[in-house]
Each structure stands twice: as structure tokens, then as C-alpha cells.
Design a protein around this motif. Structure first.
Motif, PDB file in Angstrom:
ATOM      1  N   SER A 182       0.840  -1.191   0.000  1.00  0.00           N
ATOM      2  CA  SER A 182       0.000   0.000   0.000  1.00  0.00           C
ATOM      3  C   SER A 182       0.878   1.246   0.000  1.00  0.00           C
ATOM      4  CB  SER A 182      -0.921   0.010   1.226  1.00  0.00           C
ATOM      5  OG  SER A 182      -0.172   0.073   2.417  1.00  0.00           O
ATOM      6  N   ARG A 183       0.281   2.356  -0.392  1.00  0.00           N
ATOM      7  CA  ARG A 183       1.049   3.600  -0.477  1.00  0.00           C
ATOM      8  C   ARG A 183       1.564   3.999   0.906  1.00  0.00           C
ATOM      9  NH1 ARG A 183      -3.527   6.664  -4.133  1.00  0.00           N
ATOM     10  NH2 ARG A 183      -3.463   5.173  -5.848  1.00  0.00           N
ATOM     11  N   GLY A 184       2.832   4.316   0.959  1.00  0.00           N
ATOM     12  CA  GLY A 184       3.426   4.705   2.230  1.00  0.00           C
ATOM     13  C   GLY A 184       3.914   3.542   3.064  1.00  0.00           C
ATOM     14  N   SER A 185       3.690   2.295   2.580  1.00  0.00           N
ATOM     15  CA  SER A 185       4.145   1.142   3.354  1.00  0.00           C
ATOM     16  C   SER A 185       5.634   0.933   3.149  1.00  0.00           C
ATOM     17  CB  SER A 185       3.381  -0.123   2.953  1.00  0.00           C
ATOM     18  OG  SER A 185       3.770  -0.547   1.661  1.00  0.00           O
ATOM     19  N   VAL A 186       6.210   0.019   3.930  1.00  0.00           N
ATOM     20  CA  VAL A 186       7.649  -0.166   3.945  1.00  0.00           C
ATOM     21  C   VAL A 186       8.152  -0.879   2.688  1.00  0.00           C
ATOM     22  CG1 VAL A 186       7.626  -2.405   5.144  1.00  0.00           C
ATOM     23  CG2 VAL A 186       9.543  -0.836   5.481  1.00  0.00           C
ATOM     24  N   ILE A 187       7.300  -1.672   2.038  1.00  0.00           N
ATOM     25  CA  ILE A 187       7.746  -2.454   0.879  1.00  0.00           C
ATOM     26  C   ILE A 187       8.217  -1.552  -0.272  1.00  0.00           C
ATOM     27  CG2 ILE A 187       7.098  -4.197  -0.812  1.00  0.00           C
ATOM     28  CD1 ILE A 187       7.274  -5.280   1.998  1.00  0.00           C
ATOM     29  N   PRO A 188       7.403  -0.586  -0.722  1.00  0.00           N
ATOM     30  CA  PRO A 188       7.889   0.287  -1.804  1.00  0.00           C
ATOM     31  C   PRO A 188       9.170   1.033  -1.441  1.00  0.00           C
ATOM     32  CG  PRO A 188       5.511   0.527  -1.528  1.00  0.00           C
ATOM     33  CD  PRO A 188       6.002  -0.275  -0.373  1.00  0.00           C
ATOM     34  N   LEU A 189       9.299   1.430  -0.160  1.00  0.00           N
ATOM     35  CA  LEU A 189      10.514   2.128   0.285  1.00  0.00           C
ATOM     36  C   LEU A 189      11.732   1.216   0.143  1.00  0.00           C
ATOM     37  CD1 LEU A 189      12.097   4.396   1.677  1.00  0.00           C
ATOM     38  CD2 LEU A 189      11.384   3.416   3.875  1.00  0.00           C
ATOM     39  N   PHE A 190      11.612  -0.011   0.639  1.00  0.00           N
ATOM     40  CA  PHE A 190      12.731  -0.953   0.543  1.00  0.00           C
ATOM     41  C   PHE A 190      13.097  -1.214  -0.918  1.00  0.00           C
ATOM     42  CE2 PHE A 190      11.996  -3.207   4.892  1.00  0.00           C
ATOM     43  CZ  PHE A 190      12.506  -2.093   5.526  1.00  0.00           C
ATOM     44  N   LYS A 191      12.093  -1.364  -1.788  1.00  0.00           N
ATOM     45  CA  LYS A 191      12.365  -1.639  -3.202  1.00  0.00           C
ATOM     46  C   LYS A 191      13.141  -0.500  -3.853  1.00  0.00           C
ATOM     47  CE  LYS A 191       8.580  -4.855  -4.164  1.00  0.00           C
ATOM     48  NZ  LYS A 191       7.313  -5.100  -4.896  1.00  0.00           N
ATOM     49  N   LYS A 192      12.767   0.737  -3.515  1.00  0.00           N
ATOM     50  CA  LYS A 192      13.490   1.886  -4.065  1.00  0.00           C
ATOM     51  C   LYS A 192      14.924   1.915  -3.558  1.00  0.00           C
ATOM     52  CE  LYS A 192       9.920   5.200  -5.324  1.00  0.00           C
ATOM     53  NZ  LYS A 192      10.406   5.237  -6.731  1.00  0.00           N
ATOM     54  N   GLN A 193      15.103   1.624  -2.266  1.00  0.00           N
ATOM     55  CA  GLN A 193      16.450   1.629  -1.704  1.00  0.00           C
ATOM     56  C   GLN A 193      17.320   0.556  -2.352  1.00  0.00           C
ATOM     57  OE1 GLN A 193      15.475   1.229   2.478  1.00  0.00           O
ATOM     58  NE2 GLN A 193      15.626   3.439   2.821  1.00  0.00           N
ATOM     59  N   ILE A 194      16.727  -0.605  -2.625  1.00  0.00           N
ATOM     60  CA  ILE A 194      17.465  -1.676  -3.309  1.00  0.00           C
ATOM     61  C   ILE A 194      17.796  -1.258  -4.736  1.00  0.00           C
ATOM     62  CG2 ILE A 194      17.278  -4.036  -4.189  1.00  0.00           C
ATOM     63  CD1 ILE A 194      15.544  -4.641  -1.684  1.00  0.00           C
TER      64      ILE A 194
ATOM     65  N   PRO B 194      21.951   1.704   1.087  1.00  0.00           N
ATOM     66  CA  PRO B 194      21.528   0.637   2.010  1.00  0.00           C
ATOM     67  C   PRO B 194      20.016   0.629   2.240  1.00  0.00           C
ATOM     68  CG  PRO B 194      22.346   2.505   3.248  1.00  0.00           C
ATOM     69  CD  PRO B 194      22.547   2.846   1.792  1.00  0.00           C
ATOM     70  N   VAL B 195      19.518  -0.497   2.747  1.00  0.00           N
ATOM     71  CA  VAL B 195      18.125  -0.599   3.177  1.00  0.00           C
ATOM     72  C   VAL B 195      18.069  -0.200   4.645  1.00  0.00           C
ATOM     73  CG1 VAL B 195      16.200  -2.170   3.589  1.00  0.00           C
ATOM     74  CG2 VAL B 195      17.571  -2.389   1.503  1.00  0.00           C
ATOM     75  N   THR B 196      17.217   0.769   4.962  1.00  0.00           N
ATOM     76  CA  THR B 196      17.173   1.289   6.330  1.00  0.00           C
ATOM     77  C   THR B 196      16.031   0.663   7.120  1.00  0.00           C
ATOM     78  OG1 THR B 196      15.819   3.152   5.577  1.00  0.00           O
ATOM     79  CG2 THR B 196      18.193   3.494   5.690  1.00  0.00           C
ATOM     80  N   VAL B 197      16.381   0.079   8.252  1.00  0.00           N
ATOM     81  CA  VAL B 197      15.420  -0.501   9.193  1.00  0.00           C
ATOM     82  C   VAL B 197      15.570   0.263  10.498  1.00  0.00           C
ATOM     83  CG1 VAL B 197      14.733  -2.588  10.437  1.00  0.00           C
ATOM     84  CG2 VAL B 197      15.562  -2.753   8.078  1.00  0.00           C
ATOM     85  N   THR B 198      14.441   0.605  11.117  1.00  0.00           N
ATOM     86  CA  THR B 198      14.529   1.464  12.301  1.00  0.00           C
ATOM     87  C   THR B 198      15.130   0.751  13.501  1.00  0.00           C
ATOM     88  OG1 THR B 198      12.242   0.899  12.818  1.00  0.00           O
ATOM     89  CG2 THR B 198      12.617   2.948  11.611  1.00  0.00           C
ATOM     90  N   HIS B 199      14.800  -0.551  13.686  1.00  0.00           N
ATOM     91  CA  HIS B 199      15.266  -1.268  14.875  1.00  0.00           C
ATOM     92  C   HIS B 199      15.335  -2.749  14.548  1.00  0.00           C
ATOM     93  CE1 HIS B 199      15.454  -2.844  18.986  1.00  0.00           C
ATOM     94  NE2 HIS B 199      15.772  -1.628  19.390  1.00  0.00           N
TER      95      HIS B 199
END
Length: 605
Positions: free
Chosen positions: A443-455, A460-465
């Protein structure tokens, strides 16, 4: 080759085979050079009846380059019936059956007819497809799915894959060959087989595979350098949406979640078929999928309400193309405008409303708490009151697991909207319910699209914790829950999906890196620290809300806690004059029942 040319060619070949078979049989059994009348009559009868039975069993209409057991069966039936009829003619006309001659004729007939047909397939397999240029492929699953994939790959002239081996966990299939391809081990042997056989490609061909089994198999595949793909589901193949040859990459949705919720289609159809349905936030990820699934139940009218014209236009075009028989109407409107909501409700008089319009991004709402309250709280109040005034039958609101013991403005705002929905159910003839989701994949704003762009950018792929966990579900599954909740609602409930085990965000990131064809050495993971409003773990139900029994498979109903709606109405009237910090403190107090005025609750339902 044109059909007429093809037909004449096959009939000519068959005619030669017919005459050759009967005369060869006679000369093999008789030393006499003279051909008796019985043999001449037999050859004419064979010629006539072979073509009649060949036409009946459609031997001239079959595509022999794809010949299989069905084609062999048709040849057997046509030849056998031809020999039987000829034998009966000989018995009546010449008082003899010529058993040995007809038996040899039958054998030669089947052998030569079969060879003439199957030679097309042999020629095609050996000559038209250059196997040397294809990728050596391991098929996981030697069942029906695996055979479908192998047959498609072997018969395709354009396929880049050459199946060379199966693996299957069934002990009864070990050391056997299926369609000429050996079963060389179980899924535990994947790494060994890939190394020894030089496998370049892996296809998972088990459509009924569970999520846990898929995870286990994919982990074994990811230990190799071979590209891993998966066959389409049997449902998609049978419905015609895709073909067996449309093998696709493994998606993160295949590895996460739980088995999908099965819908009570009868109840849902009773609520939707022929009715007027309105969806707010219809251009969003959840709202648009709700629209698609609602349209499958053939509503009389579909109202798409949203603030963003581009997204509404996009879903409108899609629905008009996919469901041309349904009247699709768009309303560009803001849920914060109460008068506009009332006008829309009075204009269309919907039977069911699915309220999916909301701000949902946690860090953004922490920085903009007034917008969270305006859109989520005030917007929900406006739509709910408009639904009540218009006599809507059912109102289903999309909520979130972040509403449970919220630590963020977004989560607290959604908890307050649940209070509004519960209150409205006590004063209205409309059935008001809420549905809680976990994180929605893609979904829009979810972590999956963010990770895909970073890849895509090389990391790097950023994870908060490293310990952060979330529940996940797919967009279609979330939308199914919305529809099912509306169908079984009695009013005032908060429905929650049994979402299985929560998933560590860092494990999700690792899976996405592997699915993208990289290793963790190539794309690194960095920990950025928790953002304001975030929690390490999400909950689906508070301690005082838990009903242990499921009211529908994989769906729970939360207990309704007491609500003091007065403090909510006061918040709506006062929030514009508050500072951001004061507003954040206020909404969290209300969501946690910490405001002093809540000690003397005005309890409803």
C-alpha cells in the motif's frame, strides 16, 4: 500449412498405410504370389472404414506436434473398430475370418499410423527447439502442477527454460522419471542438485503450497545462485487470467501472511448485489481494491468518492473497462466538508458505505497532528453523521492495529474514530462497524515500496530497529475482510483478522534483497533508530477487548469498551486552537482514557 492441404496430406499417408498393412500381412503369412479376392475386398473395406472412423475420432483435426495419450487412444479406437468391421465383412462374404492376417494388419496399422503422427512431435522437440541455448531448470514439485509446467516448457518453441530434474518430498516419487525427467531428491537436496547439475533456474510448481512451506523452500533456493520463480495459481490458470507459461518471480506476498480468508459469498451478495455502494478514499490502495471486489458482486451502482482526482479517475477507468454493466459514478469531495457529504448521501442514497479515506503515515501525522484530526476524526464523524441522516444500511470503517494502545497521533486518531463509530451505532438505525488491519503489503506509504526503491538505488536498506515486528496482510486480503465484516455485522463491533505470526522488519528486508537478486553483502542493512510515535510491537486487540472465539474463520470480534463521546466532541470543537504538542497529548489521553473527565464515563454500549 492450410487445413485443406494438411487434410489431403494426412489422408494420403493413411491410405498408403492401409494398403501396405493388409498386403504386407498377407505376404508375411502366405507363400502364394496370387492375391485372393478376400484380401482385395479387405483392402477396399479398410480404406473406406479407416477414413470414416478417422473422421469420427477427429484424427485429421488434432495438432500432432502436441500429441499425447489422448491422441494415441483415438488412433487405437479408430484402427480397432476398422479391423472389427472388416472382419465381420469377411465372415459374411467369404465364410472366413482371416484371423492371423487381420491381427498383423491391426498391429502394422497402429504402429505406422502412430509413428506417422508422433513423428511430428519428435521432429518438433528435437529440431525446432535448441536445448543447448536454454537454461537448465529444476522443477520443485512432481505433481500435477509440475507436469503442467514441464509440458508447457517442453512444447514451447520460445521458452528459455529446459527442465532437467524434479525434486519432490513424496517418498513414492523418488528415483522415478516423470515425462522423461528424473526425480532426483527432496527439497532438502536443492542446493546439492543445483551444484551437481549446473542448474541455472528453479521453478516452484506447487500451487497449493502453504506460506510456511513456501518460506522453507525459498530459503533453500536462496542458498543457490539460481533464479527462483513460481508458477501461477491453479485458480488463475483455470479462470484464463494467466497461462501456465507465465511463470513469475516470487513476491514478498508469497512469503508473508497466512492462508487467505474465504468469503461467505452468499451473505456478501445479499448485501451488495443490485445495491448502491459508496466507497470513500476510493482512489487509495485499500479503497480501490474494495471497489474491485465489490464490483465482482454486481452492485446496481458504484459511487467512488475521493479527494484526489487522478487516483479516482484511474480507478474509474479500470472499473468501467472491467465491469461495463455496472453504473460507476465519481464524486470528487473532501470528507472534511460535512455539507458536501450530506449532499452526496442524499443524492445517491447508498445502501452500504465503506469508509477508507484516512491519513495513515505515522511520522507525517506526528509532525502534522491537526491534519490527522481533521481528516481522520472530523472526516469520519462527517461521513458517519451523513450516513445516519440518509438512512444508510451499513457503514464499515477501515481502522488499524495502531489504534490499540496507541503511541502515535495517527494511531490515537484512529482509536477515536472507532469510538465515534461505536457511539453512532447506539443512536442510529444504520449498522456501524470498524475493521482493524495490520500493515498492508504494497500500500502507499508502506515499507515495501521504500525498501524496493532503496534496493534499486543500490542500498543501504534502512530498518529502524533490529527487533521491530509487524503484522502483515495483502491488499486483497484486507479488502476481503472489509466485505466480510459488512456482511456479518450486527452493529457496534470491531472486527480483527487472525493475522498469524508477526514478522520482523529486518527479515522482510532480507527477503526483499534476496528476491531482487542480491546478497546482503551487495545490499547492506542499516539501522536508523525508531521514529516518533513508533512501537516495537503492534497489537491487534487490547487486553479489555479480547473475545477468544472466532465469529467467522480467521475473524475475531473485539469487545466494545465504554465510550465517553462528549470528550471526543469537545476535541472536535477545540483542536484548531491547540498547539501541536498540546493536541498530541490530548488525543493520546482520550485514546488511553487518561483524561480526568473520563473518570465519570457517560457509558454507552
Amino acid at each position: 500449412m492450410e487445413f485443406r492441404t494438411r487434410l489431403m496430406t494426412l489422408m494420403s499417408i493413411d491410405s498408403l498405410i492401409v494398403f501396405f498393412s493388409i498386403y504386407m500381412s498377407y505376404f508375411l503369412l502366405s507363400a502364394s504370389p496370387m492375391i485372393p479376392m478376400a484380401i482385395i475386398v479387405s483392402s477396399v473395406a479398410l480404406f473406406v472404414f479407416h477414413h470414416l472412423f478417422a473422421y469420427y475420432f477427429r484424427l485429421y483435426q488434432r495438432v500432432w506436434s502436441y500429441a499425447s495419450i489422448q491422441e494415441l487412444s483415438a488412433i487405437f479406437k479408430a484402427v480397432t473398430l476398422t479391423i472389427i468391421v472388416v472382419g465381420l465383412i469377411l465372415m459374411v462374404s467369404f465364410q472366413g475370418f482371416f484371423v492371423r492376417t487381420l491381427a498383423i494388419t491391426w498391429m502394422l496399422h497402429i504402429l505406422l499410423i502412430g509413428a506417422s503422427r508422433f513423428s511430428w512431435r519428435i521432429y518438433r522437440d528435437k529440431k525446432l527447439i535448441n536445448r543447448d541455448k536454454q537454461k537448465r531448470t529444476l522443477i520443485i514439485g512432481a505433481g500435477n502442477g509440475g507436469m503442467l509446467v514441464v509440458r508447457q516448457l517442453v512444447n514451447s518453441e520460445t521458452s528459455e527454460l529446459n527442465p532437467i530434474a524434479f525434486v519432490d518430498d513424496s517418498p513414492t516419487k523418488q528415483h522415478l522419471e516423470i515425462m522423461g525427467i528424473p526425480v532426483q531428491g527432496t527439497t532438502k537436496d536443492i542446493h546439492r542438485i543445483v551444484e551437481e547439475a549446473g542448474v541455472e533456474h528453479i521453478v516452484i510448481a506447487i500451487p497449493s503450497l502453504s506460506k510456511d512451506a513456501m518460506n522453507r523452500i525459498f530459503k533453500e533456493c536462496s542458498k543457490t545462485e539460481a533464479r527462483t520463480q513460481i508458477m501461477p495459481s491453479v485458480e488463475d490458470i483455470m479462470s484464463g487470467r494467466v497461462e501456465v507459461s507465465q511463470i513469475r518471480d516470487v513476491q514478498v506476498e508469497d512469503l508473508l501472511g497466512r492462508e487467505p480468508v474465504e468469503l461467505d459469498t452468499v451473505k456478501i451478495a445479499g448485501k451488495l448485489t443490485g445495491k448502491t455502494i459508496l466507497v470513500t478514499g476510493a482512489g487509495g490502495s485499500i479503497g480501490s481494491e474494495v471497489c474491485r471486489q465489490v464490483c465482482a458482486f454486481q452492485p446496481g451502482k458504484m459511487i467512488l468518492l475521493g479527494h484526489g482526482e487522478n487516483s479516482i479517475y484511474s480507478i474509474e477507468l479500470e472499473l468501467r473497462k472491467s465491469f461495463p454493466e455496472i453504473e460507476v459514478i465519481t464524486e470528487i469531495a473532501d470528507v472534511q466538508d460535512k455539507e458536501r457529504m450530506i449532499d452526496v448521501m442524499k443524492k445517491h442514497e447508498p445502501h452500504v458505505i465503506y469508509h477508507a479515506a484516512a491519513h495513515k503515515h505515522v511520522p507525517l501525522m506526528e509532525r502534522n497532528p491537526h491534519e490527522a484530526i481533521k481528516n481522520n476524526v472530523v472526516g469520519t464523524k462527517n461521513v458517519a453523521e451523513a450516513a445516519d441522516l440518509s438512512g444508510v444500511g451499513s457503514f464499515v470503517m477501515v481502522s488499524t492495529d495502531k489504534a490499540v494502545n496507541p503511541t502515535s497521533v495517527m494511531g490515537a486518531s484512529k482509536r477515536i474514530t472507532e469510538m465515534i463509530v461505536q457511539y453512532m451505532d447506539t443512536i442510529s438505525e444504520t449498522k456501524f462497524v470498524a475493521v482493524r488491519f495490520g500493515n498492508v503489503l504494497g500500500s502507499r506509504g508502506s515499507v515495501i515500496p521504500l525498501f524496493k526503491k532503496q534496493i534499486e538505488y543500490g542500498g543501504p536498506v534502512t530498518v529502524t530497529h533490529p527487533e521491530m515486528e509487524r503484522y502483515f496482510m495483502t491488499i486483497p486480503e484486507a479488502s476481503r475482510l472489509v466485505l466480510q465484516a459488512g456482511a456479518i455485522a450486527e452493529g457496534g463491533e470491531t472486527f480483527v483478522l487472525d493475522m498469524g505470526q508477526s514478522v520482523k522488519i529486518v527479515d522482510l528486508a532480507k527477503n526483499l534483497i534476496r528476491l531482487s537478486g542480491f546478497s546482503e553483502d551487495e545490499i547492506t542493512i542499516e539501522y536508523s533508530g525508531m521514529r516518533p510515535g513508533e512501537k516495537l510491537f503492534e497489537e491487534l486487540l487490547g487486553k479489555n477487548e479480547v473475545h477468544e472465539e472466532q465469529i467467522y474463520p480467521q475473524i475475531y470480534r473485539g469487545k466494545t469498551p465504554p465510550v465517553n463521546i462528549q470528550v471526543v466532541f469537545e476535541l472536535v470543537g477545540e483542536f484548531d486552537s491547540m498547539t501541536a504538542e498540546k493536541l498530541r497529548e490530548r488525543v493520546l489521553d482520550i485514546a488511553h482514557f487518561r483524561v480526568d473527565r473520563l473518570r465519570h464515563l457517560s457509558v454507552v454500549k
